[in-house]
Design a protein around this motif. Sequence first.
Motif, PDB file in Angstrom:
ATOM      1  N   MET A 254     -25.601 -62.990 -47.736  1.00  0.00           N
ATOM      2  CA  MET A 254     -25.792 -61.543 -47.772  1.00  0.00           C
ATOM      3  C   MET A 254     -24.854 -60.840 -46.803  1.00  0.00           C
ATOM      4  O   MET A 254     -24.812 -61.159 -45.619  1.00  0.00           O
ATOM      5  CB  MET A 254     -27.238 -61.195 -47.432  1.00  0.00           C
ATOM      6  N   PRO A 255     -24.080 -59.869 -47.300  1.00  0.00           N
ATOM      7  CA  PRO A 255     -23.232 -59.081 -46.398  1.00  0.00           C
ATOM      8  C   PRO A 255     -24.054 -57.997 -45.722  1.00  0.00           C
ATOM      9  O   PRO A 255     -25.163 -57.677 -46.141  1.00  0.00           O
ATOM     10  CB  PRO A 255     -22.206 -58.470 -47.351  1.00  0.00           C
ATOM     11  N   GLY A 256     -23.518 -57.434 -44.668  1.00  0.00           N
ATOM     12  CA  GLY A 256     -24.165 -56.290 -44.055  1.00  0.00           C
ATOM     13  C   GLY A 256     -23.776 -55.004 -44.771  1.00  0.00           C
ATOM     14  O   GLY A 256     -22.699 -54.907 -45.360  1.00  0.00           O
ATOM     15  N   PHE A 257     -24.659 -54.028 -44.727  1.00  0.00           N
ATOM     16  CA  PHE A 257     -24.394 -52.733 -45.346  1.00  0.00           C
ATOM     17  C   PHE A 257     -24.318 -51.691 -44.226  1.00  0.00           C
ATOM     18  O   PHE A 257     -25.325 -51.107 -43.836  1.00  0.00           O
ATOM     19  CB  PHE A 257     -25.489 -52.372 -46.354  1.00  0.00           C
ATOM     20  N   GLY A 258     -23.116 -51.521 -43.694  1.00  0.00           N
ATOM     21  CA  GLY A 258     -22.913 -50.584 -42.605  1.00  0.00           C
ATOM     22  C   GLY A 258     -23.051 -49.142 -43.061  1.00  0.00           C
ATOM     23  O   GLY A 258     -23.136 -48.846 -44.266  1.00  0.00           O
ATOM     24  N   PRO A 259     -23.078 -48.202 -42.122  1.00  0.00           N
ATOM     25  CA  PRO A 259     -23.236 -46.784 -42.457  1.00  0.00           C
ATOM     26  C   PRO A 259     -22.149 -46.250 -43.385  1.00  0.00           C
ATOM     27  O   PRO A 259     -22.369 -45.270 -44.096  1.00  0.00           O
ATOM     28  CB  PRO A 259     -23.185 -46.093 -41.090  1.00  0.00           C
ATOM     29  N   ASP A 260     -20.964 -46.878 -43.364  1.00  0.00           N
ATOM     30  CA  ASP A 260     -19.893 -46.425 -44.247  1.00  0.00           C
ATOM     31  C   ASP A 260     -20.162 -46.804 -45.700  1.00  0.00           C
ATOM     32  O   ASP A 260     -19.592 -46.216 -46.616  1.00  0.00           O
ATOM     33  CB  ASP A 260     -18.554 -47.012 -43.804  1.00  0.00           C
ATOM     34  N   VAL A 261     -21.023 -47.794 -45.912  1.00  0.00           N
ATOM     35  CA  VAL A 261     -21.390 -48.240 -47.265  1.00  0.00           C
ATOM     36  C   VAL A 261     -22.737 -47.653 -47.667  1.00  0.00           C
ATOM     37  O   VAL A 261     -22.912 -47.176 -48.792  1.00  0.00           O
ATOM     38  CB  VAL A 261     -21.446 -49.784 -47.334  1.00  0.00           C
ATOM     39  N   LEU A 262     -23.682 -47.694 -46.747  1.00  0.00           N
ATOM     40  CA  LEU A 262     -25.041 -47.234 -47.011  1.00  0.00           C
ATOM     41  C   LEU A 262     -25.433 -46.269 -45.903  1.00  0.00           C
ATOM     42  O   LEU A 262     -25.707 -46.676 -44.772  1.00  0.00           O
ATOM     43  CB  LEU A 262     -25.991 -48.445 -47.040  1.00  0.00           C
ATOM     44  N   GLY A 263     -25.430 -44.978 -46.230  1.00  0.00           N
ATOM     45  CA  GLY A 263     -25.800 -43.967 -45.244  1.00  0.00           C
ATOM     46  C   GLY A 263     -27.247 -44.105 -44.820  1.00  0.00           C
ATOM     47  O   GLY A 263     -28.050 -44.769 -45.482  1.00  0.00           O
ATOM     48  N   ASP A 264     -27.613 -43.459 -43.726  1.00  0.00           N
ATOM     49  CA  ASP A 264     -28.985 -43.557 -43.226  1.00  0.00           C
ATOM     50  C   ASP A 264     -30.000 -43.074 -44.255  1.00  0.00           C
ATOM     51  O   ASP A 264     -31.083 -43.660 -44.390  1.00  0.00           O
ATOM     52  CB  ASP A 264     -29.133 -42.747 -41.932  1.00  0.00           C
ATOM     53  N   ARG A 265     -29.657 -42.021 -44.980  1.00  0.00           N
ATOM     54  CA  ARG A 265     -30.585 -41.513 -45.993  1.00  0.00           C
ATOM     55  C   ARG A 265     -30.806 -42.549 -47.087  1.00  0.00           C
ATOM     56  O   ARG A 265     -31.943 -42.767 -47.538  1.00  0.00           O
ATOM     57  CB  ARG A 265     -30.039 -40.211 -46.590  1.00  0.00           C
ATOM     58  N   ASP A 266     -29.741 -43.199 -47.514  1.00  0.00           N
ATOM     59  CA  ASP A 266     -29.868 -44.218 -48.555  1.00  0.00           C
ATOM     60  C   ASP A 266     -30.597 -45.458 -48.032  1.00  0.00           C
ATOM     61  O   ASP A 266     -31.361 -46.096 -48.764  1.00  0.00           O
ATOM     62  CB  ASP A 266     -28.491 -44.616 -49.088  1.00  0.00           C
ATOM     63  N   LEU A 267     -30.365 -45.811 -46.784  1.00  0.00           N
ATOM     64  CA  LEU A 267     -31.077 -46.947 -46.192  1.00  0.00           C
ATOM     65  C   LEU A 267     -32.577 -46.671 -46.169  1.00  0.00           C
ATOM     66  O   LEU A 267     -33.385 -47.528 -46.564  1.00  0.00           O
ATOM     67  CB  LEU A 267     -30.562 -47.198 -44.772  1.00  0.00           C
ATOM     68  N   ASP A 268     -32.963 -45.486 -45.723  1.00  0.00           N
ATOM     69  CA  ASP A 268     -34.382 -45.120 -45.715  1.00  0.00           C
ATOM     70  C   ASP A 268     -34.952 -45.117 -47.130  1.00  0.00           C
ATOM     71  O   ASP A 268     -36.092 -45.535 -47.349  1.00  0.00           O
ATOM     72  CB  ASP A 268     -34.570 -43.736 -45.085  1.00  0.00           C
ATOM     73  N   ALA A 269     -34.146 -44.664 -48.098  1.00  0.00           N
ATOM     74  CA  ALA A 269     -34.619 -44.581 -49.478  1.00  0.00           C
ATOM     75  C   ALA A 269     -34.869 -45.964 -50.072  1.00  0.00           C
ATOM     76  O   ALA A 269     -35.878 -46.181 -50.757  1.00  0.00           O
ATOM     77  CB  ALA A 269     -33.610 -43.805 -50.324  1.00  0.00           C
ATOM     78  N   VAL A 270     -33.965 -46.914 -49.829  1.00  0.00           N
ATOM     79  CA  VAL A 270     -34.157 -48.248 -50.415  1.00  0.00           C
ATOM     80  C   VAL A 270     -35.346 -48.949 -49.778  1.00  0.00           C
ATOM     81  O   VAL A 270     -36.081 -49.695 -50.443  1.00  0.00           O
ATOM     82  CB  VAL A 270     -32.872 -49.086 -50.323  1.00  0.00           C
ATOM     83  N   ILE A 271     -35.598 -48.692 -48.492  1.00  0.00           N
ATOM     84  CA  ILE A 271     -36.783 -49.263 -47.841  1.00  0.00           C
ATOM     85  C   ILE A 271     -38.050 -48.624 -48.406  1.00  0.00           C
ATOM     86  O   ILE A 271     -39.063 -49.298 -48.638  1.00  0.00           O
ATOM     87  CB  ILE A 271     -36.697 -49.102 -46.315  1.00  0.00           C
ATOM     88  N   ALA A 272     -37.997 -47.317 -48.679  1.00  0.00           N
ATOM     89  CA  ALA A 272     -39.136 -46.644 -49.314  1.00  0.00           C
ATOM     90  C   ALA A 272     -39.390 -47.223 -50.703  1.00  0.00           C
ATOM     91  O   ALA A 272     -40.547 -47.404 -51.121  1.00  0.00           O
ATOM     92  CB  ALA A 272     -38.875 -45.140 -49.399  1.00  0.00           C
ATOM     93  N   TYR A 273     -38.319 -47.519 -51.422  1.00  0.00           N
ATOM     94  CA  TYR A 273     -38.449 -48.133 -52.755  1.00  0.00           C
ATOM     95  C   TYR A 273     -39.093 -49.508 -52.652  1.00  0.00           C
ATOM     96  O   TYR A 273     -40.030 -49.822 -53.409  1.00  0.00           O
ATOM     97  CB  TYR A 273     -37.081 -48.237 -53.402  1.00  0.00           C
ATOM     98  N   LEU A 274     -38.641 -50.316 -51.718  1.00  0.00           N
ATOM     99  CA  LEU A 274     -39.214 -51.651 -51.550  1.00  0.00           C
ATOM    100  C   LEU A 274     -40.695 -51.562 -51.214  1.00  0.00           C
ATOM    101  O   LEU A 274     -41.519 -52.299 -51.777  1.00  0.00           O
ATOM    102  CB  LEU A 274     -38.457 -52.425 -50.462  1.00  0.00           C
ATOM    103  N   ALA A 275     -41.058 -50.658 -50.304  1.00  0.00           N
ATOM    104  CA  ALA A 275     -42.455 -50.494 -49.922  1.00  0.00           C
ATOM    105  C   ALA A 275     -43.293 -50.054 -51.125  1.00  0.00           C
ATOM    106  O   ALA A 275     -44.421 -50.533 -51.320  1.00  0.00           O
ATOM    107  CB  ALA A 275     -42.580 -49.478 -48.778  1.00  0.00           C
ATOM    108  N   HIS A 276     -42.740 -49.162 -51.925  1.00  0.00           N
ATOM    109  CA  HIS A 276     -43.454 -48.703 -53.121  1.00  0.00           C
ATOM    110  C   HIS A 276     -43.647 -49.858 -54.111  1.00  0.00           C
ATOM    111  O   HIS A 276     -44.749 -50.034 -54.672  1.00  0.00           O
ATOM    112  CB  HIS A 276     -42.650 -47.572 -53.779  1.00  0.00           C
ATOM    113  N   MET A 277     -42.608 -50.660 -54.312  1.00  0.00           N
ATOM    114  CA  MET A 277     -42.688 -51.736 -55.294  1.00  0.00           C
ATOM    115  C   MET A 277     -43.618 -52.865 -54.858  1.00  0.00           C
ATOM    116  O   MET A 277     -44.083 -53.654 -55.684  1.00  0.00           O
ATOM    117  CB  MET A 277     -41.299 -52.291 -55.583  1.00  0.00           C
ATOM    118  N   ALA A 278     -43.913 -52.946 -53.547  1.00  0.00           N
ATOM    119  CA  ALA A 278     -44.869 -53.954 -53.081  1.00  0.00           C
ATOM    120  C   ALA A 278     -46.230 -53.764 -53.737  1.00  0.00           C
ATOM    121  O   ALA A 278     -47.023 -54.713 -53.853  1.00  0.00           O
ATOM    122  CB  ALA A 278     -45.005 -53.883 -51.562  1.00  0.00           C
ATOM    123  N   GLY A 279     -46.523 -52.562 -54.181  1.00  0.00           N
ATOM    124  CA  GLY A 279     -47.783 -52.282 -54.876  1.00  0.00           C
ATOM    125  C   GLY A 279     -47.639 -52.287 -56.375  1.00  0.00           C
ATOM    126  O   GLY A 279     -48.573 -51.858 -57.084  1.00  0.00           O
TER     127      GLY A 279
END
Length: 281
Positions: A254-279
């Motif tokens: 797995m590569p890292g996804f730095g801020p130049d690839v994944l902005g903070d807003r997108d990082l928060d969004a994908v974590i929100a998606y993962l948390a949602h999909m846990a249910g």
Amino acid sequence: MSRPRMCTRLASLLALAMLTATAAAAAETTLTVVDADGASHRFPVESLLGRPDVETVTVAGDPAYGDASPAYRAIPLTGLLAGLPVRGADILEATALDGFVAQLPAGKALSADPAGARAWLAIEDPAKPWPNLPGKKVSAGPYYLVWSNPKRSGIGPEAWPYQAVTLKLTASVASRFPAIVVAETLAADDPARRGQAVFVDNCFACHRMNGAGEASIGPDLNLPMNPTEYFQPEVLPLFIRDPKTVRDWGEQKMPGFGPDVLGDRDLDAVIAYLAHMAGRR
């Protein structure tokens, strides 16, 4: 068994092994394109290198080779697919030898707009192979989807599939894999909705969700458990940004996804998606 018969049998087995190896090598250097009607088209490397629209292309921001990026012999993707049925396709799916499966928006991949990014199929000449990828024992060949002016259309590193062997024009990810879709009851501005799109663009090429998908590099991100269930809330963002700061081992891919690839807003969004999909198993 007599010695002459044994020798004959060994020779036959050796010849069969050589034929099998030759066939496998030929298969790996033949590009398969599946058009929007589902028909397959096969392009041997020799025929691609002999096309009149092959150009020498240099690219900026090559995520595979970095500053050591070679000059590629490449065909505009629009030229490769010219004459094939493409209408109705939402996605150009690129499958690599290692199990990486990129889901590229067809509108971007097939765009010829000079003001935007342009996709090219880079072709490795067997007589002049590309250098090995940094830290690997293989090159980016036999085919590598590269982009000129990628920033003009927001093309990220996951949209540069190397070792590609199959290109497929197909329907949207959501229609093919409904198990990855967020609940209909979510508000239109819920971060998890944006996170679904971020997941498809950056994670779905390596991971599955609820068993849905075609990638085979990384684990399913909801079965049997979701990363939000086994990572501390403050650790998961660190892991996504730079996995080696959390755990490191020789086979880590797995590569890292730095801020130049994944902005903070997108990082928060994908974590929100993962948390949602846990249910939503």
